[in-house]
Design an enzyme around this catalytic site. Structure first.
Site, mmCIF file in Angstrom:
data_model
loop_
_atom_site.group_PDB
_atom_site.id
_atom_site.type_symbol
_atom_site.label_atom_id
_atom_site.label_comp_id
_atom_site.label_asym_id
_atom_site.label_seq_id
_atom_site.Cartn_x
_atom_site.Cartn_y
_atom_site.Cartn_z
ATOM 1 C CE LYS A 228 -50.866 64.185 96.594
ATOM 2 N NZ LYS A 228 -51.380 65.115 95.572
ATOM 3 N NE ARG A 262 -58.111 63.058 96.657
ATOM 4 C CZ ARG A 262 -57.196 62.083 96.676
ATOM 5 N NH1 ARG A 262 -55.953 62.337 97.104
ATOM 6 N NH2 ARG A 262 -57.502 60.865 96.253
#
Length: 283
Positions: A228, A262
């Site tokens: 991210k 995740r």
């Protein structure tokens, strides 16, 4: 103070997830426009191959998503999302021994995915879309509620918080109450702090630092920070150069009590989890 979960077993349809140890969820985006791997697994054969590879690498959950939620992503119709997701869920349920998580906010996709063998509903909108609460309740499946403000298209437009951790805590508490009112018991709830969703780098770092506060809600935590922008901004790395930063956060998340990670890079993350477990098991 960290609350003890009432049970370390999370029933997920025909399978049970053991949350007494951290589990790795592999990301399977069947979209053309996801931020890291858009278009790579859009065909059914490619999606199934990638899911099988992640399962072989140690993923116990596969998270199937048919709508990109990256900042600025375009919305897709329920029919388009269903056409992307349903065949993949059906194929994985037939071929692989994993819990299938479906990354969706759409009632029709929730219902059909459950019918086809999904075991977890993972919703970035925390079941706030019209009809989503009832659809999720009717499936009997566990749900993952994530913190976000606004929509993916506008969520990064100057987000502000007096205290980001407390804002996330309050939001998730309220969504748990909404779930309970709709017939979704707390035992069916997993919580996601929502790193990268309506948050600046400073917000993400502060929330991660103080993540233990969320354990007071008494539910397992799912942490998704793989590749991210918080990794890219903190380290000055492009998307394809964020593995080491992502692994550092995975290790820190486990140390802070995360139950599900995740990730895109399953094998590497599984090694992190196994190494931590080996140390913790030593005399």
């Amino acid at each position: 103070m960290t609350e003890t979960l009432p049970s370390t077993r999370l029933p997920c349809g025909s399978r049970v997830l053991d949350l007494s140890r951290p589990q790795v969820m592999g990301i399977l985006n069947v979209t053309p426009d996801s931020f890291s791997d858009g278009g790579q697994h859009a065909s059914l054969d490619a999606a199934l191959r990638h899911a099988a590879a992640m399962a072989a690498a140690g993923a116990t959950l596969i998270d199937v998503g048919g709508e990109s939620t990256r900042p600025g992503a375009r919305a897709v119709s329920p029919l388009e999302e269903l056409e992307r997701v349903a065949p993949v869920v059906e194929a994985i349920a037939r071929e692989l021994d994993v819990v299938i998580s479906v990354d969706t906010s759409t009632p029709a996709v929730i219902r059909e995915s459950a019918r086809l063998g999904a075991g977890l509903i993972n919703d970035v909108r925390s079941l706030a879309r019209d009809g989503a609460l009832d659809a999720a309740a009717d499936t009997g499946l566990p749900v993952c509620l994530m913190h976000m403000r606004g929509e993916p298209g506008d969520m990064q437009n100057d987000p502000r918080y007096e205290n980001v951790t407390e804002a996330v805590f309050q939001f998730l508490s309220e969504r748990m109450a909404a779930c309970a009112a709709a017939g979704i018991s707390p035992e069916r709830v997993v919580l996601d702090p929502g790193f990268g969703f309506a948050k600046t780098l400073a917000h993400n770092l502060s929330l991660f630092k103080h993540m233990e506060r969320l354990h007071e809600l008494g539910r397992p935590l799912l942490v998704g920070v793989s590749r991210k922008s918080m990794v890219g901004q903190a380290l000055g790395r492009d998307v394809d150069e964020r593995l080491y930063g992502s692994l550092a956060l995975a290790a820190l998340a486990v140390a802070k009590g995360a139950h599900i990670l995740r990730v895109h890079d399953v094998a590497e993350t599984v090694d992190v989890v196994r190494m931590i477990a080996a140390v913790q098991a030593a005399e």
